[in-house]
Design an enzyme around this catalytic site. Structure first.
Site, PDB file in Angstrom:
ATOM      1  N   ASP A 109      -7.773  16.958   6.203  1.00 48.48           N
ATOM      2  CA  ASP A 109      -7.145  15.898   7.008  1.00 48.48           C
ATOM      3  C   ASP A 109      -7.522  16.135   8.475  1.00 48.48           C
ATOM      4  OD1 ASP A 109      -5.431  14.258   8.432  1.00 48.48           O
ATOM      5  OD2 ASP A 109      -3.679  14.688   7.199  1.00 48.48           O
ATOM      6  N   ASP A 160      -9.632   9.483   7.214  1.00 51.18           N
ATOM      7  CA  ASP A 160      -9.642  10.872   7.686  1.00 51.18           C
ATOM      8  C   ASP A 160      -9.130  11.892   6.673  1.00 51.18           C
ATOM      9  OD1 ASP A 160      -6.824  10.672   7.898  1.00 51.18           O
ATOM     10  OD2 ASP A 160      -6.832  11.960   9.667  1.00 51.18           O
ATOM     11  N   GLU A 161      -8.948  11.470   5.439  1.00 45.24           N
ATOM     12  CA  GLU A 161      -8.431  12.404   4.429  1.00 45.24           C
ATOM     13  C   GLU A 161      -9.275  12.373   3.166  1.00 45.24           C
ATOM     14  OE1 GLU A 161      -4.257  12.394   3.273  1.00 45.24           O
ATOM     15  OE2 GLU A 161      -3.822  11.492   5.216  1.00 45.24           O
ATOM     16  N   CYS A 212       1.741  -6.847 -20.477  1.00 43.38           N
ATOM     17  CA  CYS A 212       1.862  -7.954 -19.520  1.00 43.38           C
ATOM     18  C   CYS A 212       2.795  -9.018 -20.083  1.00 43.38           C
ATOM     19  CB  CYS A 212       0.484  -8.546 -19.236  1.00 43.38           C
ATOM     20  SG  CYS A 212       0.599 -10.075 -18.281  1.00 43.38           S
ATOM     21  N   CYS A 268       0.833 -12.539 -20.882  1.00 40.66           N
ATOM     22  CA  CYS A 268      -0.102 -12.820 -21.970  1.00 40.66           C
ATOM     23  C   CYS A 268      -0.132 -11.730 -23.040  1.00 40.66           C
ATOM     24  CB  CYS A 268      -1.507 -12.993 -21.412  1.00 40.66           C
ATOM     25  SG  CYS A 268      -2.148 -11.476 -20.725  1.00 40.66           S
ATOM     26  N   HIS A 292      -5.910  -7.937 -13.264  1.00 45.15           N
ATOM     27  CA  HIS A 292      -5.246  -8.784 -14.245  1.00 45.15           C
ATOM     28  C   HIS A 292      -4.251  -9.720 -13.559  1.00 45.15           C
ATOM     29  CE1 HIS A 292      -4.119  -9.937 -18.232  1.00 45.15           C
ATOM     30  NE2 HIS A 292      -2.839  -9.746 -17.936  1.00 45.15           N
ATOM     31  N   HIS A 310      -4.255 -13.958 -13.401  1.00 46.38           N
ATOM     32  CA  HIS A 310      -3.166 -14.909 -13.652  1.00 46.38           C
ATOM     33  C   HIS A 310      -2.902 -15.788 -12.433  1.00 46.38           C
ATOM     34  CE1 HIS A 310      -1.895 -14.005 -17.643  1.00 46.38           C
ATOM     35  NE2 HIS A 310      -1.794 -12.713 -17.394  1.00 46.38           N
TER      36      HIS A 310
HETATM   37  N1  DCP Z   1      -3.093   5.702  11.428  1.00 47.22           N
HETATM   38  C1  DCP Z   1      -2.647   4.441  11.763  1.00 47.22           C
HETATM   39  N2  DCP Z   1      -1.345   4.098  11.554  1.00 47.22           N
HETATM   40  C2  DCP Z   1      -0.472   4.973  11.029  1.00 47.22           C
HETATM   41  C3  DCP Z   1      -0.893   6.278  10.698  1.00 47.22           C
HETATM   42  C4  DCP Z   1      -2.226   6.607  10.919  1.00 47.22           C
HETATM   43  O1  DCP Z   1      -3.444   3.623  12.222  1.00 47.22           O
HETATM   44  N3  DCP Z   1       0.796   4.603  10.829  1.00 47.22           N
HETATM   45  C5  DCP Z   1      -4.505   6.033  11.724  1.00 47.22           C
HETATM   46  C6  DCP Z   1      -4.611   6.748  13.022  1.00 47.22           C
HETATM   47  C7  DCP Z   1      -4.781   8.182  12.650  1.00 47.22           C
HETATM   48  C8  DCP Z   1      -5.490   8.090  11.329  1.00 47.22           C
HETATM   49  O2  DCP Z   1      -5.026   6.879  10.724  1.00 47.22           O
HETATM   50  O3  DCP Z   1      -5.524   8.887  13.636  1.00 47.22           O
HETATM   51  C9  DCP Z   1      -5.198   9.251  10.408  1.00 47.22           C
HETATM   52  O4  DCP Z   1      -3.822   9.313  10.101  1.00 47.22           O
HETATM   53  P1  DCP Z   1      -3.039  10.676   9.968  1.00 47.22           P
HETATM   54  O5  DCP Z   1      -1.731  10.383   9.351  1.00 47.22           O
HETATM   55  O6  DCP Z   1      -3.909  11.697   9.308  1.00 47.22           O
HETATM   56  O7  DCP Z   1      -2.753  11.096  11.462  1.00 47.22           O
HETATM   57  P2  DCP Z   1      -3.667  11.819  12.516  1.00 47.22           P
HETATM   58  O8  DCP Z   1      -4.989  12.190  11.965  1.00 47.22           O
HETATM   59  O9  DCP Z   1      -3.721  10.976  13.751  1.00 47.22           O
HETATM   60  O10 DCP Z   1      -2.834  13.112  12.864  1.00 47.22           O
HETATM   61  P3  DCP Z   1      -2.616  14.435  12.002  1.00 47.22           P
HETATM   62  O11 DCP Z   1      -3.176  15.525  12.834  1.00 47.22           O
HETATM   63  O12 DCP Z   1      -1.125  14.537  11.831  1.00 47.22           O
HETATM   64  O13 DCP Z   1      -3.332  14.240  10.695  1.00 47.22           O
HETATM   65 MG    MG Z   2      -5.141  13.207  10.124  1.00 48.54          MG
END
Ligand code: DCP
Ligand code: MG
Length: 616
Positions: free
Chosen positions: A105, A196-197, A539, A542, A557, A561
């Protein structure tokens, strides 16, 4: 929210919203101060009213469960104890400690990218987003209680020196692509759950290179830094559920390793608060705490009989697997692609020029993604998220399409029918691909259903089926969108392929029947909501059978519908068959009627969302 029971002089103490929930880097924050500011600034607004409505809903659900609990006799409890023990034995037998999973992350992702672009921002309290909603905050800003999903004006009140940087989505996508280049070197089948994950199965890397999980984590973090100049945090564990929890422990720029050992897992889990588990959000946390006194994962096992007595089979399987520290270990099969989608979240707007521009961008991305894979589809679904609900509108086309122009023409027609509307997310999904012609909807799923039945009880599969989606979602028992959880206007594009599961929501299918009913009544035009999955997999419209865990298929699905009924509507052939009658209250036709009779009444511009309507 219940000021009488919580103390009338400090009503904010019971005001728990997404904004007051701590994220990494917020450990030392003066929580009461944040609560007070958030309370004072949102009191009297639509947001506040919505929070109150949610709170009342949760309270009602808790009371219902408490009543159910009070009715249980000793005999009932003994009966459920036996059921729980059987489930636990089955779950335990499925424990797999042979895999090494890594969850990565990025740290303060959008903010970190902005700092890379403008190093003078380094070390300063920084947020990405605007006055209506912020996407993330630097760790310096988090010390003030500023966090993602919070309106910018509240964030500024908490931290007057806060620097606001507007979002630049292309930059984040670019850096995300760079991280994925690195992931591929460690696991070509990595599972990206957001920009980012990602989850990586590093079992082979460890054995082939004779490295420990800890060494791989350190190396991967270094490689990501070299490639991007950004830091990330990593968790390593025997399954994905635990790996995700671990990646948050030493944030930012850290790692935490949980060994592949049952004792280590049980010790780790014994005091872990349930809220740390992906899929256990505020609602589930409160229910488990207020009805059963469950606060840690271990408590799930201590209360296993009551868990089985009060929750559906699948929910109790999930809760017990949490208590045992079990999670997904297999890389999901590369099933035949059923759909391809892309969506984008933005600061809410009702400006139609802007909305059509966004739609054009999304159509372009979808078309380019489809062309990369030589896909032609004829079922187009438009997804719209207002501040209060998620709706889908679909159309089944006469011919297969893939060009931007054709996608946009059809998507525009769907969007036009919804105007005026204030939106914070638009998505497009294409399904029913050309090569699928020979496959009916029934064939592949019937096969998987037999596999499902042959595999016997669903217990051991519960966590395999649920984990990727719920690990990244906010609540397991309840679909937050139906309660209008304003969890942030993510300026975030989310492209979803079958092989990269999105954080889809299946809680409505997993909750008990009463919550499913409530959800159906409140979720407006969501196609998924219109289908009831009888016995969890049939479902109601159907009779097709689609077991839990086949989210893409279920969505497709539902689209089928919806498209069918929209077309029937268009050609003025109103569907009169039994099934549609059953669901008449929520059919597209009745929605259209409602819309016509209350023109504009449901349309709430985002600016009004935070406008105070009265002062208490
Ligand atoms: N994001 C967003 N709205 C949210 C949460 C996140 O647009 N409610 C976007 C901005 C973040 C990115 O997604 O930078 C990644 O989300 P994360 O929850 O991983 O948060 P961060 O990377 O910013 O911080 P952390 O260091 O806690 O992972
Ligand atoms: Mg993050």
């Amino acid at each position: 929210m219940d000021s009488k029971s919580e103390g009338e002089d400090r009503p904010w103490q019971s005001y728990h919203t997404a904004y007051t929930n701590a994220k990494a880097g917020m450990e030392g924050v003066d929580k009461e101060k944040v609560q007070k500011v958030v309370y004072e600034m949102s009191k009297g607004s639509k947001y506040f009213e919505n929070e109150q409505r949610k709170e009342a809903y949760i309270k009602q659900k808790i009371e219902n469960l408490q009543q159910q609990r009070a009715k249980l006799t000793d005999k009932d409890i003994a009966h459920f104890q036996k059921i729980a023990e059987k489930k636990i034995v089955e779950l335990e037998a499925s424990r797999d400690l042979t895999k090494t999973w890594l969850h990565t992350d990025m740290d303060a992702f959008y903010a970190a990218v902005e700092i890379l672009d403008n190093p003078s921002l380094k070390g300063k309290p920084l947020t990405v987003g605007g006055m209506s909603m912020i996407c993330t905050a630097s760790y310096e800003a988090r010390k003030f209680g500023v966090r993602a999903a919070m309106p910018g004006f509240i964030a500024r009140k908490l931290c007057p020196d806060l620097i606001f940087v507007p979002t630049n989505f292309d930059k984040y996508t670019h850096f995300s692509e760079l991280t994925r280049k690195v992931f591929r070197q460690y696991d070509p089948n990595f599972i990206a759950t957001s920009l980012d994950e990602a989850y990586l199965n590093v079992t082979d890397v460890c054995s082939e290179r004779g490295l420990s999980g800890e060494e791989v984590a350190a190396e991967l973090r270094g490689a990501i830094y070299d490639e991007t100049g950004l830091t990330c945090s990593v968790g390593v564990a025997p399954n994905r559920m635990l790996a995700k929890v671990c990646s948050d422990i030493n944030k930012p720029n850290g790692q935490f390793i949980l060994l592949n050992d049952r004792g280590a897992v049980m010790t780790f889990i014994s005091s872990l608060p349930i809220r740390k588990i992906g899929g256990i959000g505020k609602v589930t946390e409160h229910m488990l705490r207020d009805v059963l006194g469950i606060t840690t994962c271990d408590d799930m096992l201590k209360n296993s009989a009551l868990v089985c007595a009060l929750f559906s089979d699948l929910s109790s399987d999930f809760f017990l697997s949490v208590g045992l520290g079990l999670g997904g270990t297999h890389t999901p099969e590369n099933r035949m692609r059923k759909s391809i989608s892309t969506e984008r979240t933005f600061t809410a707007t009702s400006d139609t020029t802007l909305l059509f521009q966004k739609l054009a961008d999304i159509a372009e991305t979808l078309s380019s993604d489809m062309q990369k894979e030589n896909l032609w589809g004829r079922n187009l679904t438009l997804k719209l998220k207002t501040s209060f609900e998620v709706k889908t509108r679909a159309v089944s086309l006469q011919k297969y399409i893939s060009s931007k122009e054709e996608i946009l023409t059809n998507a525009t027609n769907l969007l036009k029918a919804e105007l005026p509307v204030s939106l914070r997310l638009i998505g497009l999904r294409m399904s029913q691909f050309r090569d699928e012609d020979k496959h009916t909807l029934v064939d592949p799923t019937q096969k998987t259903l037999s596999e499902f039945i042959l595999s016997g009880s669903s217990h051991s599969k519960a966590y395999e089926n649920q984990d990727i989606s719920s690990e990244n979602s906010s609540d397991y028992l309840l679909e937050d969108k139906n309660l209008c959880e304003s969890d942030g206007s993510r300026e975030k594009e989310h492209r979803c392929f079958t092989s990269e599961p999105e954080s889809s929501s299946k809680r409505e299918e997993l909750g008990d029947s009463s919550s499913a009913k409530d959800i159906n009544e409140t979720c407006g035009g969501n196609a998924n909501c219109e289908i009831q999955w009888v016995d969890g997999y049939i479902c109601s419209k159907c009779g097709i059978e689609l077991p839990l865990g086949f989210e893409e298929e279920r969505r497709e699905h539902a689209d089928y519908h919806l498209a069918q009924s929209l077309q029937q509507e268009e050609s003025a052939h109103v569907a009169h068959d039994k099934v549609y009658h059953k669901l008449e209250h929520s059919s597209p036709k009745s929605r259209k009627k409602q819309k016509a009779s209350s023109q504009g009444a449901k349309f709430i511009p985002i600016d009004a969302f935070f406008t105070k309507v009265h002062h208490c």
